[in-house]
Scaffold this motif. Sequence first.
Motif, PDB file in Angstrom:
ATOM      1  N   ALA A   1       0.816  -1.214   0.000  1.00 39.64           N
ATOM      2  CA  ALA A   1       0.000   0.000   0.000  1.00 39.64           C
ATOM      3  C   ALA A   1       0.852   1.268   0.000  1.00 39.64           C
ATOM      4  O   ALA A   1       0.440   2.295  -0.547  1.00 39.64           O
TER       5      ALA A   1
ATOM      6  N   ALA B   1      -4.950   0.995   5.347  1.00 39.41           N
ATOM      7  CA  ALA B   1      -4.410   0.368   4.139  1.00 39.41           C
ATOM      8  C   ALA B   1      -5.162  -0.917   3.833  1.00 39.41           C
ATOM      9  O   ALA B   1      -5.486  -1.690   4.730  1.00 39.41           O
TER      10      ALA B   1
ATOM     11  N   SER C   1      -7.531  -6.576  -2.744  1.00 38.60           N
ATOM     12  CA  SER C   1      -8.787  -6.623  -1.979  1.00 38.60           C
ATOM     13  C   SER C   1      -9.510  -5.274  -1.989  1.00 38.60           C
ATOM     14  O   SER C   1     -10.452  -5.076  -1.210  1.00 38.60           O
TER      15      SER C   1
ATOM     16  N   GLY D   1     -15.251  -2.309  -0.270  1.00 34.00           N
ATOM     17  CA  GLY D   1     -15.799  -1.745   0.964  1.00 34.00           C
ATOM     18  C   GLY D   1     -14.972  -1.972   2.217  1.00 34.00           C
ATOM     19  O   GLY D   1     -15.357  -1.513   3.287  1.00 34.00           O
TER      20      GLY D   1
ATOM     21  N   GLY E   1     -11.969  -0.744   3.039  1.00 33.37           N
ATOM     22  CA  GLY E   1     -11.413   0.519   3.536  1.00 33.37           C
ATOM     23  C   GLY E   1     -12.466   1.289   4.312  1.00 33.37           C
ATOM     24  O   GLY E   1     -12.210   1.809   5.401  1.00 33.37           O
TER      25      GLY E   1
ATOM     26  N   VAL F   1      -8.339   8.546  -4.282  1.00 31.31           N
ATOM     27  CA  VAL F   1      -9.201   7.473  -3.766  1.00 31.31           C
ATOM     28  C   VAL F   1      -9.452   7.674  -2.277  1.00 31.31           C
ATOM     29  O   VAL F   1     -10.592   7.637  -1.800  1.00 31.31           O
ATOM     30  N   ALA F   2      -8.357   7.912  -1.535  1.00 32.34           N
ATOM     31  CA  ALA F   2      -8.516   8.100  -0.086  1.00 32.34           C
ATOM     32  C   ALA F   2      -9.317   9.370   0.203  1.00 32.34           C
ATOM     33  O   ALA F   2     -10.181   9.374   1.087  1.00 32.34           O
TER      34      ALA F   2
HETATM   35  C1  LIG Z   1      -7.636   4.127   0.446  1.00 34.95           C
HETATM   36  C2  LIG Z   1      -7.880   2.621   0.564  1.00 34.95           C
HETATM   37  C3  LIG Z   1      -7.648   2.204   2.010  1.00 34.95           C
HETATM   38  C4  LIG Z   1      -9.348   2.327   0.186  1.00 34.95           C
HETATM   39  O1  LIG Z   1      -9.581   0.941   0.389  1.00 34.95           O
HETATM   40  P1  LIG Z   1     -10.798   0.168  -0.343  1.00 34.95           P
HETATM   41  O2  LIG Z   1     -11.019  -1.086   0.387  1.00 34.95           O
HETATM   42  O3  LIG Z   1     -10.564   0.094  -1.802  1.00 34.95           O
HETATM   43  O4  LIG Z   1     -11.963   1.184  -0.068  1.00 34.95           O
HETATM   44  P2  LIG Z   1     -13.527   0.921  -0.322  1.00 34.95           P
HETATM   45  O5  LIG Z   1     -13.724  -0.262  -1.195  1.00 34.95           O
HETATM   46  O6  LIG Z   1     -14.178   0.976   1.002  1.00 34.95           O
HETATM   47  O7  LIG Z   1     -13.906   2.197  -1.163  1.00 34.95           O
HETATM   48  C5  LIG Z   1     -14.211   3.381  -0.501  1.00 34.95           C
HETATM   49  C6  LIG Z   1     -14.332   4.498  -1.493  1.00 34.95           C
HETATM   50  O8  LIG Z   1     -13.056   4.733  -2.079  1.00 34.95           O
HETATM   51  C7  LIG Z   1     -13.235   5.066  -3.436  1.00 34.95           C
HETATM   52  N1  LIG Z   1     -12.572   4.077  -4.264  1.00 34.95           N
HETATM   53  C8  LIG Z   1     -12.220   2.824  -3.934  1.00 34.95           C
HETATM   54  N2  LIG Z   1     -11.561   2.243  -4.949  1.00 34.95           N
HETATM   55  C9  LIG Z   1     -11.517   3.156  -5.930  1.00 34.95           C
HETATM   56  C10 LIG Z   1     -10.943   3.171  -7.227  1.00 34.95           C
HETATM   57  N3  LIG Z   1     -10.290   2.133  -7.724  1.00 34.95           N
HETATM   58  N4  LIG Z   1     -11.075   4.292  -7.960  1.00 34.95           N
HETATM   59  C11 LIG Z   1     -11.733   5.354  -7.480  1.00 34.95           C
HETATM   60  N5  LIG Z   1     -12.277   5.407  -6.255  1.00 34.95           N
HETATM   61  C12 LIG Z   1     -12.167   4.327  -5.506  1.00 34.95           C
HETATM   62  C13 LIG Z   1     -14.695   5.113  -3.695  1.00 34.95           C
HETATM   63  O9  LIG Z   1     -15.126   6.439  -3.478  1.00 34.95           O
HETATM   64  C14 LIG Z   1     -15.273   4.215  -2.657  1.00 34.95           C
HETATM   65  O10 LIG Z   1     -16.543   4.590  -2.362  1.00 34.95           O
HETATM   66  P3  LIG Z   1     -17.786   3.811  -3.016  1.00 34.95           P
HETATM   67  O11 LIG Z   1     -17.948   2.575  -2.183  1.00 34.95           O
HETATM   68  O12 LIG Z   1     -18.891   4.785  -2.867  1.00 34.95           O
HETATM   69  O13 LIG Z   1     -17.418   3.505  -4.433  1.00 34.95           O
HETATM   70  C15 LIG Z   1      -6.969   1.819  -0.396  1.00 34.95           C
HETATM   71  O14 LIG Z   1      -7.116   2.331  -1.702  1.00 34.95           O
HETATM   72  C16 LIG Z   1      -5.493   1.848  -0.019  1.00 34.95           C
HETATM   73  O15 LIG Z   1      -5.023   1.045   0.787  1.00 34.95           O
HETATM   74  N6  LIG Z   1      -4.734   2.779  -0.628  1.00 34.95           N
HETATM   75  C17 LIG Z   1      -3.278   2.854  -0.385  1.00 34.95           C
HETATM   76  C18 LIG Z   1      -2.992   3.343   1.012  1.00 34.95           C
HETATM   77  C19 LIG Z   1      -3.620   4.709   1.277  1.00 34.95           C
HETATM   78  O16 LIG Z   1      -3.603   5.581   0.440  1.00 34.95           O
HETATM   79  N7  LIG Z   1      -4.176   4.850   2.502  1.00 34.95           N
HETATM   80  C20 LIG Z   1      -4.754   6.088   2.944  1.00 34.95           C
HETATM   81  C21 LIG Z   1      -3.671   6.942   3.489  1.00 34.95           C
HETATM   82  S1  LIG Z   1      -4.303   8.504   4.094  1.00 34.95           S
END
Ligand SMILES: CC(C)(COP(=O)(O)OP(=O)(O)OC[C@H]1O[C@@H](n2cnc3c(N)ncnc32)[C@H](O)[C@@H]1OP(=O)(O)O)[C@@H](O)C(=O)NCCC(=O)NCCS
Length: 158
Positions: free
Chosen positions: A27, A83, A88, A92, A94, A123-124
Amino acid sequence: MSGVAPALLRPATWRDIPGMLAVERAAFPDEPWDEAGLWAELASRPRRAYVVAAREGQQGHEGIEGYAGLDVAGDVADVMTLAVHPGSRGGGLGSSLLGRLHDLARGAGATSVLLEVRSGNEVARRLYAAHGYGLVRTRERYYRSGEDALVLRKELHP
Ligand SMILES: CC(C)(COP(=O)(O)OP(=O)(O)OC[C@H]1O[C@@H](n2cnc3c(N)ncnc32)[C@H](O)[C@@H]1OP(=O)(O)O)[C@@H](O)C(=O)NCCC(=O)NCCS
């Protein structure tokens, strides 16, 4: 019965550290926390609370699909990290992990939650906006890369 069991959220233990490290490195490939850092975080309970999304009995990254950490000090809690393993994402997890941190913060008596996010992390940022976070301030060129950090806050309602 068919399909794969969903990942369940539970408190992190030291046994989860190898799986958490695998998620961390995937991540945050540029600046991952190291093993000592994760041990230190888990050792800082009760002020720190870490949650993992785990698929029990699964070997890939030790069954850990994501994790999140919170620091609570009085009225204000801070999201330390969030993360999800790239394989995965988008399902949902995250959002569930973040929601669990909010529950833990409320349970510990906090009334608001703060976090920092890179300005380019769309995304975050979308995830945090969907959970009611608003911009408090911008820390310009905060990261080594020169990217700004955004400080976001969410008010917690009982
Ligand atoms: C940020 C992160 C934790 C989200 O995890 P995730 O399990 O994919 O999140 P979710 O599936 O719950 O998605 C939540 C929202 O994120 C957005 N999202 C998720 N995947 C996305 C993608 N591929 N493109 C655009 N938006 C996306 C959407 O808005 C989504 O909302 P929705 O359910 O209304 O579509 C993950 O992308 C990650 O680990 N990123 C790298 C580490 C990081 O940046 N952490 C945050 C540091 S501040």
